[in-house]
Design an enzyme around this catalytic site. Sequence first.
Site, PDB file in Angstrom:
ATOM      1  N   LYS A  66      -7.245  -2.942   2.937  1.00  0.00           N
ATOM      2  CA  LYS A  66      -7.154  -2.548   1.536  1.00  0.00           C
ATOM      3  C   LYS A  66      -6.651  -3.679   0.646  1.00  0.00           C
ATOM      4  CE  LYS A  66      -4.133   0.619   2.855  1.00  0.00           C
ATOM      5  NZ  LYS A  66      -3.681   0.208   4.201  1.00  0.00           N
ATOM      6  N   HIS A 195       6.129   2.685   6.799  1.00  0.00           N
ATOM      7  CA  HIS A 195       5.869   1.572   5.870  1.00  0.00           C
ATOM      8  C   HIS A 195       7.048   1.557   4.910  1.00  0.00           C
ATOM      9  CE1 HIS A 195       4.214  -1.220   3.100  1.00  0.00           C
ATOM     10  NE2 HIS A 195       3.019  -1.235   3.658  1.00  0.00           N
ATOM     11  N   GLU A 269       1.123  -3.677  10.101  1.00  0.00           N
ATOM     12  CA  GLU A 269      -0.027  -3.573   9.186  1.00  0.00           C
ATOM     13  C   GLU A 269       0.158  -4.503   7.983  1.00  0.00           C
ATOM     14  OE1 GLU A 269       0.097   0.521   8.063  1.00  0.00           O
ATOM     15  OE2 GLU A 269      -0.229   1.254  10.086  1.00  0.00           O
TER      16      GLU A 269
END
Length: 432
Positions: A66, A195, A269
């Site tokens: 993304k 996250h 990530e």
Amino acid sequence: MKFFERDNELIQIVDGLVNVPALTNKLTNQLSTEEPFYVMDIDEIVRKHQNWIEKMPRVVPHYAVKCNDNDVVCATLAALGASFDCASKGEISKILGFGVSPDRIIFANPMKPSSHLRYADANNVKTMTFDSDVELHKIKTISPDAKLVLRIRCEAEKALCPLGKKFGCDPEEEAPRLIKIARSLNLEIVGISFHVGSGCADFPIYFKAISYARDLFDYAKTFGYEMNLLDIGGGFPGEKGTIIDEVAMIVNSALDKFFPDKSIRIISEPGRYYVSAAFTLITAVQSKRVCLDPKTRAIDRMMYYLNDGVYASFNCILYDHQMPKPVLLRQHDGKKYNSTIWGPTCDALDQLVENIQLPELHIDDWVMFENMGAYTIPVASPFNGFPLPKVYCYISKDTWEMLNDLCPVNESSFCFPVGNEITMNYEDIACA
Ligand SMILES: Cc1ncc(COP(=O)(O)O)c(C=O)c1O
């Protein structure tokens, strides 16, 4: 596996290091000031990958597509053996298209549209995050053999883009309940993810989040789950001059303390870490207004209108809370003026810098912005008919050969000689 496959853009192989200022200088002498463009340094992405492996050897990075879905970025990371965090069918399909095997992809969107989930399942992308019971029921129906990763919430006090309002369950109250529900549905939970927030400025939070994950590994064991995956998410800095040493030290010591068992797979990530510094945006002044003080008639403010704005690359001002800094490419002497910099569209929201002291600029002067690789390109729109910047990609010969060893390129891939450089067409470059 395919390496580069994009048409109408070029990768140029340069001798020695990729020298972005020299390449920028060359391009600005060749190109029209009408259209903005990016200079992309592929070596920077390779360096980032090598640095990650050196600093956090236990943590396998899954690049967050993304952040910048540029084909060259994805192909470079695929060739380097990185894995990927995909949020949708489109991203999964793109990454599979590079020949990446499905087990190198985590479907890290806790709220997955059913058709996307069906696509992931049909393509063997089985590792995926969840944080609600409704999602568990959906997964039970569509992908009952999914390898589930429970996303918990553990937020940095300071982050550019906090995510906890939208995603992640409470680690103490909700997570145990979801583990019980998953058990009752006979679903397989393989791990925990979190996250801490994108653009995190509070690195000790990783320690706390990893300790929560440990508690949940132990709790899940009482329900018969032998979890083996910890996903520490994104949030790592990537701009020029930033380093990951401090956060790496915190992560590594938390892993040693809470997950000494090396058979537990640790993944991450990272998005902006990989791409922020690799992209430099070059814009030019298209229009200008000199605002005079109504009483004295002296110059009160200069207004400059660039050929890229908040609807295109500078969407990062609105969505990623960035404050890009203009760098002038020509030596300008003389008096400085209060100045405002605008984008090209007809919207007054399209403001890049409200107040800055600048020497006087003129039409066609080039203005550069560094660190423009994260959360810019995939969000940009050609609103009002203004073209999006083209990306000029550069790679050093050594890095090219290294990638080529990992993913060979055939002779006919080389074409369009430009100056002394070898220029390569992305098309039809099939890799082993
Ligand atoms: C689920 C998930 N993973 C990874 C990322 C990438 O984060 P960063 O760019 O901070 O590394 C994001 C960013 O929003 C995200 O939502």
